[in-house]
Scaffold this motif. Sequence first.
Motif, PDB file in Angstrom:
ATOM      1  N   GLY A  12       0.838  -1.225   0.000  1.00 10.38           N
ATOM      2  CA  GLY A  12       0.000   0.000   0.000  1.00 10.38           C
ATOM      3  C   GLY A  12       0.854   1.247   0.000  1.00 10.38           C
ATOM      4  O   GLY A  12       0.639   2.171  -0.797  1.00 10.38           O
ATOM      5  N   LEU A  15       2.468   1.747  -3.263  1.00  9.74           N
ATOM      6  CA  LEU A  15       1.487   2.237  -4.234  1.00  9.74           C
ATOM      7  C   LEU A  15       1.270   3.746  -4.074  1.00  9.74           C
ATOM      8  O   LEU A  15       1.173   4.492  -5.063  1.00  9.74           O
ATOM      9  N   VAL A  16       1.203   4.202  -2.799  1.00  6.06           N
ATOM     10  CA  VAL A  16       1.016   5.639  -2.546  1.00  6.06           C
ATOM     11  C   VAL A  16       2.194   6.432  -3.106  1.00  6.06           C
ATOM     12  O   VAL A  16       2.025   7.446  -3.782  1.00  6.06           O
ATOM     13  N   TYR A  19       1.946   6.528  -6.678  1.00  5.75           N
ATOM     14  CA  TYR A  19       0.893   7.472  -7.075  1.00  5.75           C
ATOM     15  C   TYR A  19       1.431   8.901  -7.118  1.00  5.75           C
ATOM     16  O   TYR A  19       1.244   9.636  -8.100  1.00  5.75           O
TER      17      TYR A  19
END
Lengths: 68, 361
Positions: A12, A15-16, A19
């Motif tokens: 996670g 992924l952030v 992003y």
Amino acid sequence: MNALAISIIIVGILLVIAYFAYYAFFQTTQTKTEEANLSKQSEELIEQEIENYVNNITEQEIEQLLTS
Amino acid sequence: MSRKNVISLLVIIASLAIIAPIGLSQLSMGQNLPKPVISKMAVLGNGIAINPNDLTDFKLVRAGIATVKLHFMGEERSITKGIIFLDQDRYVVNNIEFGNETIDAKLFVNGTEVGSLHLELTLKGNKGVWVGDISVNGETYKIYITDVKRKFQPSEVKEKISEFCKEHPAECVKNAKGIASAYCEKNPTDPSCREKIANYCKDHPKDQRCVALQKVYCLKHFEDQRCREFYSEYCEKNKESMFCNAFKVRATQKFCKNHPNARICKALQIERKLHFCLENPNSPECQQMIEIAKKNKKKFEEKAKLAVYCAYHQNETKCQEFCEVYPLACKQIPKLISVFNKTGIKGIKLPTHLTIPRGRR
């Protein structure tokens, strides 16, 4: 918390980060596109001004310039 | 944190990461950029470029160099660009540097640098002329570009007056008496006041008060072709105006510094020195004006007397413009008189029955 949960959180976080990296890249690209657009629009606007207000120089004007 | 919650969180993050940029991208692609407007029109004209080594090698010139402004997503962006046609060849002007009435820039074709440009502003009559050099593909030409008739458009009048009123609120309200309310006279910095004045002038650009505002704005912005056009037209009708003398001197200031022997600079020699001393009455360089005035008493007398008279009689109709153009001279009358007295011109002194008001000593 078991190993699966920790792995999921790490993924996670990655992924952030991805992003934000992607968003920053997107922003830079967008800014460049905007600048290119603005530059192109500016050229068009100036060319339009030349088209509207500047006629081809007349013989009389050349004479005036050369004799001044 | 339960396994279910972690998975939900992950799903939300992943969705955000995927959807947000796509959404933004679509928003950007779907949005029409607002139309840019010209903030400063430095060059707009036609002329000729001559190769000094081969007089048969000349090119007809059409040119425009401007600063263009765009409001985008609440942000103001501006860019300075230009286009020059030499005969039918089109060059993009970039890397533009404005000096005091000078321009230096590079020329590009399809993004490749192919030459450079140097221009200096001068006047011919009341018309602006850019003089300089242009180098293209290894050849250097002498270039002359004369201003064309391109006035401020009503929307541009609004923008420039709004800009002026923001920077000089008191001067703005003073010139716009009657347009704005009594409230604005007491609160000149209120943005709604300048908005009101600017909107009025957009609809009534020929109203005397709006013309007065353009006159004071343009006196500080000769680098804008539209201001030169404004003065060119105004000075055709008001040849004796203080503003017109100041226009000629200021618009050729840099040019005459570089080319003191040019015809226009010699013709304006007295005005230039006088202008300098009126703007800087305390400067030791005023000595130069005194020396010139001693040798040209006849030419100088009328101008010097008018300057001193107007500095003292600021409220008289014929003098009102004087203090707008030369505010410092009006604040330092005794200094001004002492400078002019050194010229040896008789009649410079104040009439004996008049005394200098307090606060101006």
